[in-house]
Write a protein that holds these residues in place. Structure first.
Motif, short mmCIF file in Angstrom:
data_model
loop_
_atom_site.label_atom_id
_atom_site.label_comp_id
_atom_site.label_asym_id
_atom_site.label_seq_id
_atom_site.Cartn_x
_atom_site.Cartn_y
_atom_site.Cartn_z
N PRO A 60 0.84 -1.21 0.00
CA PRO A 60 0.00 0.00 0.00
C PRO A 60 0.87 1.25 0.00
O PRO A 60 1.95 1.27 0.59
N GLU A 61 0.37 2.30 -0.66
CA GLU A 61 1.13 3.54 -0.79
C GLU A 61 0.33 4.70 -0.22
O GLU A 61 -0.77 4.99 -0.71
N ILE A 142 -3.51 2.91 -3.41
CA ILE A 142 -3.50 4.09 -2.53
C ILE A 142 -4.67 3.98 -1.55
O ILE A 142 -5.80 4.31 -1.90
N PRO A 143 -4.42 3.51 -0.31
CA PRO A 143 -5.51 3.44 0.66
C PRO A 143 -5.93 4.82 1.15
O PRO A 143 -7.06 5.01 1.58
N VAL A 144 -5.02 5.78 1.08
CA VAL A 144 -5.36 7.14 1.50
C VAL A 144 -4.36 8.12 0.89
O VAL A 144 -3.19 7.80 0.70
N GLY A 145 -4.86 9.32 0.55
CA GLY A 145 -3.98 10.39 0.10
C GLY A 145 -3.87 11.45 1.18
O GLY A 145 -4.84 11.75 1.89
N VAL A 146 -2.68 12.01 1.35
CA VAL A 146 -2.43 13.06 2.34
C VAL A 146 -2.16 14.35 1.58
O VAL A 146 -1.09 14.53 1.00
N THR A 169 -12.69 10.44 -7.29
CA THR A 169 -12.29 9.04 -7.43
C THR A 169 -12.70 8.19 -6.24
O THR A 169 -12.62 6.96 -6.29
N GLY A 170 -13.13 8.84 -5.16
CA GLY A 170 -13.51 8.09 -3.97
C GLY A 170 -12.34 7.64 -3.13
O GLY A 170 -12.51 6.86 -2.18
N CYS A 171 -11.14 8.13 -3.45
CA CYS A 171 -9.96 7.78 -2.66
C CYS A 171 -10.01 8.54 -1.33
O CYS A 171 -10.14 9.77 -1.32
N PRO A 172 -9.94 7.84 -0.18
CA PRO A 172 -9.95 8.54 1.11
C PRO A 172 -8.82 9.58 1.18
O PRO A 172 -7.73 9.37 0.63
N ASN A 226 -3.22 4.62 10.19
CA ASN A 226 -3.51 3.24 10.57
C ASN A 226 -4.98 2.90 10.34
O ASN A 226 -5.31 1.80 9.89
N GLN A 227 -5.86 3.84 10.63
CA GLN A 227 -7.28 3.61 10.44
C GLN A 227 -7.61 3.39 8.96
O GLN A 227 -8.52 2.64 8.61
#
Length: 231
Positions: A60-61, A142-146, A169-172, A226-227
């Motif tokens: 995961p990235e 990509i589980p999440v973008g910062v 895109t629905g990416c968290p 982590n969440q």
């Protein structure tokens, strides 16, 4: 005819590789759930300047994005408690590749080129844009973008575009308002409200006040990362 057979063979191989990559991603996510990332062991493994250099490990990235000089590298350094691990450029706009940092042999932090810096050539800006476009077209990793914005200023049009991409895109997404230490206490809430209004944030959107310099928000951001792997 032979060319068509070769093309079909290549397409089939690409579909298989994508399927295996997504399978590896799900396996890694499950492993992260079972063993929380400690953000202690870290190593830079790849600096990619073109698509064929992206690592194909299936890890995961967590993608760190933001305008030039917003402090992406400093945020990463604060999370890892390593002062100069992600190099902080003395001159904005010098990060011209995607840096992949392998964390605890479980996930990547990806530090993408900062956008919006004027003092580089148009060709170079176009190359960065293509590099980022290629990166975000990679599926499923990509589980999440910062998204890092400057707490002192109104988000830029590029910030809005990046935020809209995550939304569409629905990416968290986690929005980090960095450089909190540069504001007086009385200025913090008005600054956060300006960010909320400019990006049109809802109650479901995450806006985290942060200071890479002082460490404010570090534990909260680690918890949010982590969440993201538990969803």
């Amino acid at each position: 005819m032979r060319e068509k057979r070769v093309r079909r063979k290549d397409n089939s191989r690409n579909r298989i590789l994508l399927m295996l990559t997504k399978l590896n991603f799900r396996i890694h996510i499950r492993q992260i759930k079972e063993a929380t990332v400690k953000y202690s062991l870290s190593d830079i493994t790849v600096s990619a300047v073109r698509k064929n250099q992206y690592p194909q490990t299936g890890y995961p990235e967590f993608a760190f994005v933001g305008r030039s000089n917003v402090g992406k590298s400093s945020v990463i350094n604060r999370l890892l408690m390593r002062k100069n691990f992600a190099r902080v450029g003395a001159t904005p706009g010098k990060t011209s590749q995607i840096n992949y940092f392998l964390i605890d042999k479980q996930i990547y932090f990806t530090d993408l080129p900062g956008y919006g810096y004027a003092k580089v050539s148009k060709d170079e800006r176009d190359r960065w844009g293509q590099l980022m476009e290629d990166y975000f077209q990679e599926e499923g990793l990509i589980p999440v973008g910062v998204l890092i914005v400057d707490a002192r200023h109104k988000p830029t049009e590029n910030d809005r575009v990046m935020h809209d991409w995550f939304r569409q895109t629905g990416c968290p997404e986690i929005i980090v308002a960095n450089k909190l230490d540069k504001l007086k206490k009385s200025q913090v809430e008005p600054a956060l409200e300006l960010i909320r209004e400019t990006l049109e944030l809802t109650e479901e959107d995450i806006l985290l006040p942060f200071s890479a310099e002082k460490g404010n928000g570090k534990d909260e951001l680690i918890s949010l990362l982590n969440q993201a792997c538990e969803r």
